[in-house]
Design a protein around this motif. Structure first.
Motif, short mmCIF file in Angstrom:
data_model
loop_
_atom_site.label_atom_id
_atom_site.label_comp_id
_atom_site.label_asym_id
_atom_site.label_seq_id
_atom_site.Cartn_x
_atom_site.Cartn_y
_atom_site.Cartn_z
N TRP A 1 -2.78 -8.99 6.53
CA TRP A 1 -3.73 -8.15 7.25
C TRP A 1 -3.00 -7.49 8.42
O TRP A 1 -2.30 -8.16 9.17
N GLY B 1 0.82 -1.20 0.00
CA GLY B 1 0.00 0.00 0.00
C GLY B 1 0.85 1.24 0.00
O GLY B 1 1.33 1.69 1.03
N TYR C 1 -4.87 -2.09 7.38
CA TYR C 1 -4.54 -2.35 5.98
C TYR C 1 -4.69 -3.83 5.70
O TYR C 1 -4.41 -4.68 6.56
N LYS D 1 -4.16 -6.67 2.22
CA LYS D 1 -3.65 -6.81 0.85
C LYS D 1 -3.69 -8.28 0.45
O LYS D 1 -3.42 -9.18 1.25
N ASP E 1 -5.27 -4.13 -3.16
CA ASP E 1 -5.65 -3.58 -1.87
C ASP E 1 -6.72 -2.53 -2.12
O ASP E 1 -7.24 -2.41 -3.23
N ASP F 1 -1.20 1.33 4.85
CA ASP F 1 -0.63 0.87 6.11
C ASP F 1 -0.05 2.09 6.81
O ASP F 1 1.16 2.33 6.80
#
Length: 523
Positions: A437, A17, A515, A517, A351, A397
């Motif tokens: 995660w 991210g 966050y 992904k 994401d 993040d």
């Protein structure tokens, strides 16, 4: 009950991210950055601003990094220099755009004042004045005569500087572009609006990073500076420095180690010189081949495919040097303000930011609050979709969390994520599905009731990927699937669940996501 994030934030690492880079650094910090640049970092005689991505930008897009340029060397008085170009993308897909203007002063040291006015038409209908920058200063080499110290680069504003005989100016125009056809007018006068000593424009360059929702992610770097090299210091014996040689070779670094699976890579340099320089990429000795481009009298560009030079897990570097003999044959002076690098990531990364594949609320979804069972027996629990604000909270993040807690007895706080991965139409090209995660799961009862679990749906039930059982602090939970990948992609969707461990028993269960992904790694 007020929702309060009840955990201590631990030291975290950035594993995905890309946080957007501001178009300009804070003004004071930027000025300070260049003001403290060491003479050892530039040509030891002339001085210069080395190329670094902190001056430009770095990011990821689903499209590409594009540029176009007016190569000069026309007079911008009494009529402005006019340049028009057509973008390769829809204006709404632009992530970052910067316009560069370089004008010729007429002498490497003397003060020949200039006022440079730049008008930009990014709407297709009317011009706006981006700025009118006034340069009224001489230039002092780092080493003058037999070693006297000079100031080197002169900062006119936080977005313009003088290095020897060039006045370089730039403007961030991301928000100024609403049409695919844009044009620029550059006028040069003296400080009272009359004919200057020199009014020639060496270059106008527009650099644009854009998305196009193709099935790939491209990392891009814009290394920006105003660096120069001269025969006056490269010789074995140099009367300009009292007989002591000061050879110089510039370099810049690109953090290509962030690319999971490097694919096609392309490098472009845009020097302000009558003759191209010498370059290496990830090598101290192997010079990149070129034929002198000669697009303009004192401006040019050259591109290379450097795919085989980029290796997974490693940063990359480029060196640049004037192409000349000690006596100044070929290029006596060489100058470079820009180097561009793009590297495709062969992994498919998803994401909730706008810089990777997919779009939140369109083909990727997040659902909130609470679920039955640990894990639930169905793939659509919970089913209350995130709001726009909550989607924003899980884009990066960055320590910003979307948090929810239970208000139903015997349920557990949970966040469910659905990723549409329709780009991966041939699973034989992939060797794993991977999930990260970052968040926290905790319970009002505390202690062993704290913790969170990370699951992936396999078509018939959830499989556990990772957990932080008993720990209510922020954690990274990760996991991967390497076999029977098709079982986890149902109707082009991969479903992931982060769930708090303990059910609501009048003490609430909490889940917070910073966050998340998902990425499919290619073979």
């Amino acid at each position: 009950m007020e929702k309060i994030l009840m955990f201590k934030k631990e030291n975290s690492i950035k594993i995905g991210g890309t946080t957007p880079i501001a178009p300009l650094l804070l003004l004071g910090a930027l000025v300070l950055l260049f003001a403290i640049a060491s003479p050892a970092a530039a040509d030891p005689y002339l001085g210069g601003v080395p190329l670094i991505t902190a001056n430009g930008t770095y990011g990821t897009v689903t499209g590409d990094l594009w540029f176009d340029a007016y190569p000069g060397f026309d007079q911008a008085y009494p009529d402005p220099v006019h340049w028009e170009t057509t973008l390769p993308c829809d204006p709404d897909d632009i992530v970052w755009a910067r316009l560069y203007v370089d004008t010729y002063i007429g002498h490497m040291e003397n003060n020949y004042p200039q006022n440079v006015t730049t008008e930009f038409n990014g709407s297709g209908s009317s011009y706006e004045t981006l700025g009118s920058e006034s340069m009224n200063t001489e230039y002092k080499f780092y080493l003058a005569g037999t070693g006297g110290a000079g100031s080197g680069p002169v900062w006119i504003t936080n977005h313009s500087n003088r290095v020897t005989s060039d006045f370089l100016i730039w403007y961030d125009v991301t928000d100024n572009i609403t049409s695919s056809t844009v044009s620029t007018n550059v006028s040069v006068t003296n400080l009272i609006g009359e004919a200057p000593f020199e009014s020639r424009v060496k270059a106008i360059v527009l650099v644009v990073a854009y998305n196009n929702q193709s099935c790939n992610v491209t990392h891009y770097w814009v290394a920006q500076g105003h660096d120069t090299d001269s025969y006056k210091t490269d010789g074995i014996f140099s009367p300009y420095t009292g007989g002591f040689p000061h050879p110089y070779k510039g370099n810049t670094t690109f953090n290509t180690s962030v690319v999971y699976t490097p694919g096609e890579a392309n490098l472009t340099v845009l020097p302000l010189a009558s003759f191209n320089g010498n370059y290496t990429f990830n090598s101290d000795d192997d010079q990149l081949p070129w034929a002198n481009p000669g697009q303009g009298e004192y401006f040019q560009w050259q591109s290379w495919n450097v795919t085989t030079n980029v290796t997974s897990g490693n940063d990359s570097y480029m060196t640049y040097d004037r192409n000349a003999t000690d006596s100044g044959t070929y290029s006596g002076y060489f100058k470079i303000p820009l180097a561009l690098l793009t590297v495709e990531d062969k992994s498919l990364i998803y994401d909730f930011s706008n810089e990777t594949l997919g779009r939140a609320g369109i083909c990727m979804f997040a659902y909130k609050k609470e679920a039955s069972g640990l894990p639930p027996s169905v793939s659509n629990d919970p089913d209350d979709e995130f709001s726009g604000t909550e989607y924003d909270e899980i884009k990066y993040d960055d320590g910003v969390f979307a948090e929810h807690y239970t208000d139903t007895y015997e349920k557990r706080a949970a966040h469910r994520f659905v990723f549409n991965v329709s780009c991966c139409n041939d699973l034989s090209n992939f060797d794993s599905i991977n999930v990260t995660w970052n968040g926290a799961g905790w319970h009002d009862a505390g202690g062993n009731s704290n913790g969170a679990y990370l699951y992936i749906w396999n078509g018939t039930g959830y499989e556990e990927l990772d957990n932080c059982d008993g720990d209510g602090n922020e954690n990274y939970l990760t996991g991967g699937i390497t076999n029977n990948l098709g079982n986890y992609i149902i109707n082009n969707n991969v479903t992931v669940l982060a769930e708090q461990k303990t059910e609501d028993d009048d003490y609430h269960s909490h889940i917070a996501t910073d966050y998340v992904k998902l990425w499919l790694k290619k073979v």
